[in-house]
Motif scaffolding. Structure first.
Motif, mmCIF file in Angstrom:
data_model
loop_
_atom_site.group_PDB
_atom_site.id
_atom_site.type_symbol
_atom_site.label_atom_id
_atom_site.label_comp_id
_atom_site.label_asym_id
_atom_site.label_seq_id
_atom_site.Cartn_x
_atom_site.Cartn_y
_atom_site.Cartn_z
ATOM 1 N N ALA A 25 26.010 10.370 19.425
ATOM 2 C CA ALA A 25 27.367 9.922 19.099
ATOM 3 C C ALA A 25 28.264 9.929 20.339
ATOM 4 O O ALA A 25 29.130 9.070 20.492
ATOM 5 C CB ALA A 25 27.958 10.814 18.013
ATOM 6 N N ARG A 26 28.035 10.884 21.223
ATOM 7 C CA ARG A 26 28.902 11.018 22.392
ATOM 8 C C ARG A 26 28.391 10.263 23.617
ATOM 9 O O ARG A 26 29.197 9.783 24.423
ATOM 10 C CB ARG A 26 29.061 12.502 22.743
ATOM 11 N N LEU A 27 27.072 10.171 23.777
ATOM 12 C CA LEU A 27 26.500 9.581 24.984
ATOM 13 C C LEU A 27 25.849 8.225 24.748
ATOM 14 O O LEU A 27 25.458 7.560 25.709
ATOM 15 C CB LEU A 27 25.451 10.529 25.586
ATOM 16 N N GLY A 28 25.722 7.825 23.482
ATOM 17 C CA GLY A 28 25.006 6.600 23.175
ATOM 18 C C GLY A 28 23.512 6.833 23.140
ATOM 19 O O GLY A 28 23.015 7.881 23.557
ATOM 20 N N SER A 29 22.778 5.846 22.665
ATOM 21 C CA SER A 29 21.320 5.972 22.514
ATOM 22 C C SER A 29 20.607 5.577 23.805
ATOM 23 O O SER A 29 19.760 4.672 23.832
ATOM 24 C CB SER A 29 20.830 5.097 21.355
ATOM 25 N N TYR A 30 20.948 6.256 24.875
ATOM 26 C CA TYR A 30 20.385 5.938 26.185
ATOM 27 C C TYR A 30 19.670 7.147 26.757
ATOM 28 O O TYR A 30 20.138 8.279 26.623
ATOM 29 C CB TYR A 30 21.487 5.527 27.167
ATOM 30 N N CYS A 31 18.561 6.905 27.420
ATOM 31 C CA CYS A 31 17.937 7.960 28.197
ATOM 32 C C CYS A 31 18.892 8.356 29.317
ATOM 33 O O CYS A 31 19.424 7.498 30.028
ATOM 34 C CB CYS A 31 16.603 7.489 28.770
ATOM 35 N N SER A 32 19.124 9.641 29.464
ATOM 36 C CA SER A 32 20.062 10.120 30.482
ATOM 37 C C SER A 32 19.546 9.899 31.900
ATOM 38 O O SER A 32 20.318 10.005 32.852
ATOM 39 C CB SER A 32 20.332 11.614 30.280
ATOM 40 N N TYR A 33 18.275 9.585 32.042
ATOM 41 C CA TYR A 33 17.668 9.431 33.365
ATOM 42 C C TYR A 33 17.379 7.975 33.705
ATOM 43 O O TYR A 33 17.901 7.447 34.688
ATOM 44 C CB TYR A 33 16.397 10.273 33.447
ATOM 45 N N CYS A 34 16.557 7.289 32.914
ATOM 46 C CA CYS A 34 16.211 5.897 33.241
ATOM 47 C C CYS A 34 17.214 4.898 32.684
ATOM 48 O O CYS A 34 17.122 3.709 33.003
ATOM 49 C CB CYS A 34 14.801 5.565 32.770
ATOM 50 N N GLU A 35 18.131 5.342 31.818
ATOM 51 C CA GLU A 35 19.236 4.530 31.299
ATOM 52 C C GLU A 35 18.829 3.486 30.263
ATOM 53 O O GLU A 35 19.655 2.682 29.838
ATOM 54 C CB GLU A 35 19.989 3.822 32.434
ATOM 55 N N ARG A 36 17.575 3.496 29.842
ATOM 56 C CA ARG A 36 17.173 2.533 28.817
ATOM 57 C C ARG A 36 17.847 2.846 27.485
ATOM 58 O O ARG A 36 18.089 4.003 27.154
ATOM 59 C CB ARG A 36 15.661 2.556 28.618
ATOM 60 N N TYR A 37 18.128 1.795 26.715
ATOM 61 C CA TYR A 37 18.555 1.965 25.335
ATOM 62 C C TYR A 37 17.306 2.244 24.505
ATOM 63 O O TYR A 37 16.345 1.482 24.528
ATOM 64 C CB TYR A 37 19.253 0.708 24.822
ATOM 65 N N ILE A 38 17.324 3.346 23.786
ATOM 66 C CA ILE A 38 16.178 3.762 22.983
ATOM 67 C C ILE A 38 16.627 3.861 21.534
ATOM 68 O O ILE A 38 17.394 4.754 21.171
ATOM 69 C CB ILE A 38 15.616 5.120 23.452
ATOM 70 N N GLU A 39 16.159 2.942 20.722
ATOM 71 C CA GLU A 39 16.616 2.892 19.331
ATOM 72 C C GLU A 39 16.038 4.024 18.498
ATOM 73 O O GLU A 39 16.714 4.564 17.617
ATOM 74 C CB GLU A 39 16.252 1.540 18.713
ATOM 75 N N THR A 40 14.776 4.377 18.752
ATOM 76 C CA THR A 40 14.140 5.467 18.024
ATOM 77 C C THR A 40 13.386 6.358 19.008
ATOM 78 O O THR A 40 13.089 5.954 20.139
ATOM 79 C CB THR A 40 13.139 4.939 16.977
ATOM 80 N N HIS A 41 13.085 7.566 18.579
ATOM 81 C CA HIS A 41 12.299 8.515 19.380
ATOM 82 C C HIS A 41 12.992 8.911 20.679
ATOM 83 O O HIS A 41 12.326 9.181 21.689
ATOM 84 C CB HIS A 41 10.903 7.959 19.674
ATOM 85 N N LEU A 42 14.316 8.935 20.664
ATOM 86 C CA LEU A 42 15.061 9.461 21.805
ATOM 87 C C LEU A 42 15.156 10.974 21.629
ATOM 88 O O LEU A 42 15.679 11.462 20.627
ATOM 89 C CB LEU A 42 16.454 8.830 21.859
ATOM 90 N N ALA A 43 14.641 11.712 22.584
ATOM 91 C CA ALA A 43 14.487 13.155 22.417
ATOM 92 C C ALA A 43 15.689 13.927 22.949
ATOM 93 O O ALA A 43 16.335 13.522 23.920
ATOM 94 C CB ALA A 43 13.230 13.627 23.138
ATOM 95 N N ALA A 66 16.507 12.026 26.455
ATOM 96 C CA ALA A 66 15.457 11.467 27.308
ATOM 97 C C ALA A 66 14.474 10.638 26.499
ATOM 98 O O ALA A 66 14.161 10.962 25.354
ATOM 99 C CB ALA A 66 14.709 12.581 28.048
ATOM 100 N N CYS A 67 13.975 9.575 27.130
ATOM 101 C CA CYS A 67 12.902 8.774 26.544
ATOM 102 C C CYS A 67 11.582 9.529 26.710
ATOM 103 O O CYS A 67 11.494 10.516 27.448
ATOM 104 C CB CYS A 67 12.830 7.419 27.227
ATOM 105 N N VAL A 68 10.563 9.049 26.052
ATOM 106 C CA VAL A 68 9.267 9.730 26.103
ATOM 107 C C VAL A 68 8.689 9.724 27.514
ATOM 108 O O VAL A 68 8.037 10.699 27.930
ATOM 109 C CB VAL A 68 8.275 9.083 25.098
ATOM 110 N N ASN A 69 8.941 8.681 28.300
ATOM 111 C CA ASN A 69 8.383 8.616 29.646
ATOM 112 C C ASN A 69 9.056 9.611 30.584
ATOM 113 O O ASN A 69 8.375 10.355 31.301
ATOM 114 C CB ASN A 69 8.508 7.201 30.212
ATOM 115 N N CYS A 70 10.388 9.632 30.601
ATOM 116 C CA CYS A 70 11.094 10.575 31.470
ATOM 117 C C CYS A 70 10.826 12.011 31.041
ATOM 118 O O CYS A 70 10.638 12.902 31.874
ATOM 119 C CB CYS A 70 12.591 10.282 31.460
ATOM 120 N N ASN A 71 10.796 12.236 29.722
ATOM 121 C CA ASN A 71 10.534 13.568 29.199
ATOM 122 C C ASN A 71 9.125 14.027 29.578
ATOM 123 O O ASN A 71 8.913 15.183 29.959
ATOM 124 C CB ASN A 71 10.697 13.562 27.681
#
Length: 230
Positions: A25-43, A66-71
């Motif tokens: 809600a505060r940061l959006g559905s983005y990986c904090s590292y690679c910046e991709r928009y991740i609709e599901t499975h954002l950890a 984080a997305c699964v790749n960065c994580n």
């Protein structure tokens, strides 16, 4: 890499996964590292891994997204926070540059900051792409980060070209580009492509929730983060 502010602690949390909703809600559905928009499975990502720092497993100040790749690249290896730049404490947009599908370190970083930026760069695998001369740092088939960056780069270039068409530069077109950027992700890429257009920079920064306003001037140019190292 977008500098972010997660805001006040809305906890306590019974489980760290319960922090996902307020973080998104505060940061959006983005990986904090690679910046991709991740609709599901954002950890919910632990800056200091929970396995080696169990006392920080439920601490709001230790959470990012984080997305699964960065994580996966980051893993559970112990992290000394002071040895890295972080998007929640530094103005990381000043540390990385974007060129099509590639993320690169800014070549003017000083000797005190460069090792910190490089440490984060390698920790989350932003250097991984099929053409990396170090075969151990090449991306796997399952790692689509570089492909997504290329796709976003192409989309941003098309958007810039559309804006430059005769009669196309309207407030409505500019608002639409900002909405497109926020829906697609890749904050740093959009700021790079529109880097000479102050109005678009301001619109883009505002379009991505959780971007730290203190990290930019009124024209959208990056500033040192108050209290940060960059």
């Amino acid at each position: 890499m977008r500098p972010v502010t997660r805001g006040p602690d809305p906890g306590p949390f019974a489980r760290y996964r319960d922090a996902a909703e307020p973080l998104i809600a505060r940061l959006g559905s983005y990986c904090s590292y690679c910046e991709r928009y991740i609709e599901t499975h954002l950890a919910v990502e632990h800056v200091q891994p929970k396995d080696t720092n169990p006392a920080l497993a439920l601490v709001w100040g230790n959470f990012l997204l984080a997305c699964v790749n960065c994580n996966s690249c980051k893993g559970d290896a112990p992290v000394v926070v002071a040895d890295y730049l972080w998007p929640d404490t530094d103005n990381t947009v000043r540390a990385f540059s974007y060129r099509q599908g590639l993320v690169e370190l800014v070549n003017t970083l000083g000797p005190a900051i460069h090792p910190l930026a490089e440490a984060l760069y390698r920790l989350v695998g932003l250097d991984r792409d099929p053409g990396n001369p170090d075969v151990t740092r090449r991306s796997s088939d399952a790692d689509r980060r570089w492909r997504t960056r290329q796709e976003i780069w192409d989309l941003a270039q098309i958007s810039l070209g559309n804006l430059q068409q005769p009669g196309a530069d309207t407030p409505q077109m500019r608002a639409q580009i900002a909405l497109t950027a926020a829906a697609r992700g890749g904050f740093g890429i959009w700021l790079t492509v529109f880097g000479h257009d102050q109005d678009m920079l301001v619109r883009l920064i505002a379009a991505f929730p959780g971007s730290t306003p203190e990290c930019f001037d009124q024209g959208g140019m990056a500033l040192p983060r108050p209290g940060g190292r960059l």
